[in-house]
Design a protein around this motif. Structure first.
Motif, PDB file in Angstrom:
ATOM      1  N   ILE A   1      18.371 -10.310  16.298  1.00 62.56           N
ATOM      2  CA  ILE A   1      18.858  -9.830  14.999  1.00 62.56           C
ATOM      3  C   ILE A   1      18.337 -10.722  13.882  1.00 62.56           C
ATOM      4  CG2 ILE A   1      20.924  -9.602  13.556  1.00 62.56           C
ATOM      5  CD1 ILE A   1      22.410  -8.593  16.006  1.00 62.56           C
ATOM      6  N   LEU A   2      18.369 -12.030  14.093  1.00 62.85           N
ATOM      7  CA  LEU A   2      17.879 -12.970  13.087  1.00 62.85           C
ATOM      8  C   LEU A   2      16.398 -12.747  12.810  1.00 62.85           C
ATOM      9  CD1 LEU A   2      18.487 -15.562  11.361  1.00 62.85           C
ATOM     10  CD2 LEU A   2      17.591 -16.829  13.309  1.00 62.85           C
ATOM     11  N   PHE A   3      15.568 -12.670  13.861  1.00 62.65           N
ATOM     12  CA  PHE A   3      14.130 -12.466  13.681  1.00 62.65           C
ATOM     13  C   PHE A   3      13.841 -11.132  13.006  1.00 62.65           C
ATOM     14  CE2 PHE A   3      13.035 -15.238  17.600  1.00 62.65           C
ATOM     15  CZ  PHE A   3      13.205 -16.378  16.848  1.00 62.65           C
ATOM     16  N   ALA A   4      14.479 -10.079  13.481  1.00 61.46           N
ATOM     17  CA  ALA A   4      14.234  -8.754  12.916  1.00 61.46           C
ATOM     18  C   ALA A   4      14.666  -8.702  11.451  1.00 61.46           C
ATOM     19  CB  ALA A   4      14.967  -7.685  13.731  1.00 61.46           C
ATOM     20  N   GLY A   5      15.811  -9.285  11.151  1.00 58.25           N
ATOM     21  CA  GLY A   5      16.293  -9.285   9.767  1.00 58.25           C
ATOM     22  C   GLY A   5      15.402 -10.084   8.839  1.00 58.25           C
ATOM     23  N   LEU A   6      15.007 -11.286   9.268  1.00 53.53           N
ATOM     24  CA  LEU A   6      14.125 -12.109   8.432  1.00 53.53           C
ATOM     25  C   LEU A   6      12.762 -11.452   8.254  1.00 53.53           C
ATOM     26  CD1 LEU A   6      14.881 -15.746   9.662  1.00 53.53           C
ATOM     27  CD2 LEU A   6      15.433 -14.739   7.449  1.00 53.53           C
ATOM     28  N   GLY A   7      12.218 -10.911   9.327  1.00 53.04           N
ATOM     29  CA  GLY A   7      10.919 -10.246   9.233  1.00 53.04           C
ATOM     30  C   GLY A   7      10.962  -9.036   8.322  1.00 53.04           C
ATOM     31  N   ALA A   8      11.985  -8.219   8.465  1.00 56.69           N
ATOM     32  CA  ALA A   8      12.109  -7.030   7.618  1.00 56.69           C
ATOM     33  C   ALA A   8      12.341  -7.409   6.157  1.00 56.69           C
ATOM     34  CB  ALA A   8      13.250  -6.152   8.129  1.00 56.69           C
ATOM     35  N   ALA A   9      13.180  -8.408   5.935  1.00 57.25           N
ATOM     36  CA  ALA A   9      13.434  -8.843   4.559  1.00 57.25           C
ATOM     37  C   ALA A   9      12.171  -9.413   3.928  1.00 57.25           C
ATOM     38  CB  ALA A   9      14.554  -9.886   4.532  1.00 57.25           C
ATOM     39  N   PHE A  10      11.435 -10.204   4.685  1.00 58.31           N
ATOM     40  CA  PHE A  10      10.203 -10.785   4.163  1.00 58.31           C
ATOM     41  C   PHE A  10       9.184  -9.698   3.854  1.00 58.31           C
ATOM     42  CE2 PHE A  10       6.207 -13.181   4.426  1.00 58.31           C
ATOM     43  CZ  PHE A  10       6.501 -14.197   3.531  1.00 58.31           C
ATOM     44  N   ALA A  11       9.043  -8.732   4.765  1.00 60.83           N
ATOM     45  CA  ALA A  11       8.086  -7.646   4.549  1.00 60.83           C
ATOM     46  C   ALA A  11       8.496  -6.776   3.367  1.00 60.83           C
ATOM     47  CB  ALA A  11       7.960  -6.798   5.811  1.00 60.83           C
ATOM     48  N   ALA A  12       9.789  -6.554   3.207  1.00 60.63           N
ATOM     49  CA  ALA A  12      10.260  -5.663   2.145  1.00 60.63           C
ATOM     50  C   ALA A  12      10.299  -6.342   0.783  1.00 60.63           C
ATOM     51  CB  ALA A  12      11.648  -5.138   2.497  1.00 60.63           C
ATOM     52  N   VAL A  13      10.665  -7.604   0.735  1.00 58.81           N
ATOM     53  CA  VAL A  13      10.875  -8.259  -0.549  1.00 58.81           C
ATOM     54  C   VAL A  13       9.689  -9.120  -0.961  1.00 58.81           C
ATOM     55  CG1 VAL A  13      12.361  -9.863  -1.815  1.00 58.81           C
ATOM     56  CG2 VAL A  13      13.371  -8.229  -0.242  1.00 58.81           C
ATOM     57  N   ALA A  14       9.349 -10.103  -0.136  1.00 58.57           N
ATOM     58  CA  ALA A  14       8.335 -11.085  -0.530  1.00 58.57           C
ATOM     59  C   ALA A  14       6.931 -10.487  -0.556  1.00 58.57           C
ATOM     60  CB  ALA A  14       8.383 -12.274   0.415  1.00 58.57           C
ATOM     61  N   ALA A  15       6.582  -9.724   0.457  1.00 65.56           N
ATOM     62  CA  ALA A  15       5.211  -9.244   0.568  1.00 65.56           C
ATOM     63  C   ALA A  15       4.897  -8.102  -0.385  1.00 65.56           C
ATOM     64  CB  ALA A  15       4.928  -8.816   2.001  1.00 65.56           C
ATOM     65  N   THR A  16       5.879  -7.307  -0.761  1.00 64.31           N
ATOM     66  CA  THR A  16       5.598  -6.140  -1.593  1.00 64.31           C
ATOM     67  C   THR A  16       5.452  -6.485  -3.072  1.00 64.31           C
ATOM     68  OG1 THR A  16       7.965  -5.666  -1.711  1.00 64.31           O
ATOM     69  CG2 THR A  16       6.691  -4.512  -0.016  1.00 64.31           C
ATOM     70  N   SER A  17       5.709  -7.732  -3.443  1.00 64.88           N
ATOM     71  CA  SER A  17       5.526  -8.102  -4.845  1.00 64.88           C
ATOM     72  C   SER A  17       4.064  -8.423  -5.162  1.00 64.88           C
ATOM     73  CB  SER A  17       6.424  -9.289  -5.204  1.00 64.88           C
ATOM     74  OG  SER A  17       6.096 -10.403  -4.406  1.00 64.88           O
ATOM     75  N   TYR A  18       3.203  -8.415  -4.153  1.00 62.70           N
ATOM     76  CA  TYR A  18       1.765  -8.655  -4.328  1.00 62.70           C
ATOM     77  C   TYR A  18       0.994  -7.410  -3.924  1.00 62.70           C
ATOM     78  CZ  TYR A  18       3.174 -13.541  -4.486  1.00 62.70           C
ATOM     79  OH  TYR A  18       3.777 -14.724  -4.810  1.00 62.70           O
ATOM     80  N   ALA A  19      -0.255  -7.314  -4.397  1.00 64.61           N
ATOM     81  CA  ALA A  19      -1.111  -6.182  -4.035  1.00 64.61           C
ATOM     82  C   ALA A  19      -1.421  -6.231  -2.541  1.00 64.61           C
ATOM     83  CB  ALA A  19      -2.399  -6.222  -4.848  1.00 64.61           C
ATOM     84  N   GLN A  20      -1.319  -5.082  -1.868  1.00 63.10           N
ATOM     85  CA  GLN A  20      -1.519  -5.031  -0.421  1.00 63.10           C
ATOM     86  C   GLN A  20      -2.991  -4.948  -0.039  1.00 63.10           C
ATOM     87  OE1 GLN A  20       1.145  -5.478   1.628  1.00 63.10           O
ATOM     88  NE2 GLN A  20       2.142  -5.783  -0.331  1.00 63.10           N
ATOM     89  N   GLY A  21      -3.720  -4.060  -0.655  1.00 63.24           N
ATOM     90  CA  GLY A  21      -5.112  -3.842  -0.272  1.00 63.24           C
ATOM     91  C   GLY A  21      -5.197  -3.082   1.027  1.00 63.24           C
ATOM     92  N   THR A  22      -6.331  -3.192   1.698  1.00 64.27           N
ATOM     93  CA  THR A  22      -6.568  -2.526   2.977  1.00 64.27           C
ATOM     94  C   THR A  22      -7.002  -3.575   3.998  1.00 64.27           C
ATOM     95  OG1 THR A  22      -8.903  -2.127   2.516  1.00 64.27           O
ATOM     96  CG2 THR A  22      -7.341  -0.446   1.760  1.00 64.27           C
ATOM     97  N   PRO A  23      -7.032  -3.219   5.292  1.00 65.01           N
ATOM     98  CA  PRO A  23      -7.509  -4.212   6.269  1.00 65.01           C
ATOM     99  C   PRO A  23      -8.937  -4.692   5.981  1.00 65.01           C
ATOM    100  CG  PRO A  23      -6.358  -2.458   7.395  1.00 65.01           C
ATOM    101  CD  PRO A  23      -6.476  -2.047   5.954  1.00 65.01           C
ATOM    102  N   ALA A  24      -9.773  -3.824   5.427  1.00 65.88           N
ATOM    103  CA  ALA A  24     -11.148  -4.226   5.118  1.00 65.88           C
ATOM    104  C   ALA A  24     -11.215  -5.078   3.845  1.00 65.88           C
ATOM    105  CB  ALA A  24     -12.029  -2.994   4.964  1.00 65.88           C
ATOM    106  N   ARG A  25     -10.299  -4.840   2.925  1.00 69.13           N
ATOM    107  CA  ARG A  25     -10.283  -5.567   1.647  1.00 69.13           C
ATOM    108  C   ARG A  25      -8.829  -5.955   1.349  1.00 69.13           C
ATOM    109  NH1 ARG A  25     -14.232  -6.195  -1.970  1.00 69.13           N
ATOM    110  NH2 ARG A  25     -13.638  -6.567  -4.135  1.00 69.13           N
ATOM    111  N   MET A  26      -8.408  -7.053   1.981  1.00 70.07           N
ATOM    112  CA  MET A  26      -7.005  -7.455   1.924  1.00 70.07           C
ATOM    113  C   MET A  26      -6.616  -8.009   0.554  1.00 70.07           C
ATOM    114  SD  MET A  26      -6.575  -9.426   5.500  1.00 70.07           S
ATOM    115  CE  MET A  26      -7.488  -8.886   6.900  1.00 70.07           C
TER     116      MET A  26
END
Length: 153
Positions: free
Chosen positions: A17-42
């Protein structure tokens, strides 16, 4: 009973639960505030998003495993070590600027040592002296960090 789920390893389930919650929160909050790009152009947020999703996936896998593989129950929480180490870190942070690295590091070692039931004062003082001198040599002399070594009056 029909329709109920039995957890075989409570410790693994809670860790999942801890890992899933931290991972989901990080992916939803921290990572989405920056441009994502694509795998070829991250973009700047691509790698943190992938790591957050992977951590959430690991958490889910640990949770599923905890339903099948039996494990130990949760250990009893030991308050003395927890509070002693927390107090040592807070004390170090509060003492560093006014009292310098030598005294602060010694206090960190002495107060942190209280967390062990095998604490011996003479040994702790010798360890604190050695580690304090080592900290000054490493951080101030070798790495050149601008930390006060002695008390500032």
């Amino acid at each position: 009973m029909r329709g109920t789920m039995r957890i075989a390893s409570t410790k693994d389930f809670l860790a999942g639960i801890l890992f899933a919650g931290l991972g989901a929160a990080f992916a939803a909050v921290a990572a989405t505030s920056y441009a994502q790009g694509t795998p070829a152009r991250m973009g700047a947020g691509f790698f943190p998003l992938v790591l957050g999703v992977l951590l959430a996936g690991v958490g889910l896998a640990v949770m599923v495993r905890s339903l099948v593989v039996p494990g130990d129950g949760l250990p009893r929480v030991q308050l003395r070590p927890l509070l002693s180490l927390l107090a040592a870190m807070v004390l170090f942070g509060l003492m560093l600027r006014p009292l310098g690295l030598l005294i602060s590091a010694a206090a960190l070692v002495l107060v942190g040592g209280l967390s062990s039931p095998e604490f011996r004062f003479k040994e702790a003082v010798l360890l604190a002296a050695g580690l304090s001198v080592g900290a000054v040599l490493l951080f101030v002399t070798i790495l050149g960090l601008p930390l006060p070594v002695w008390p500032s009056y």
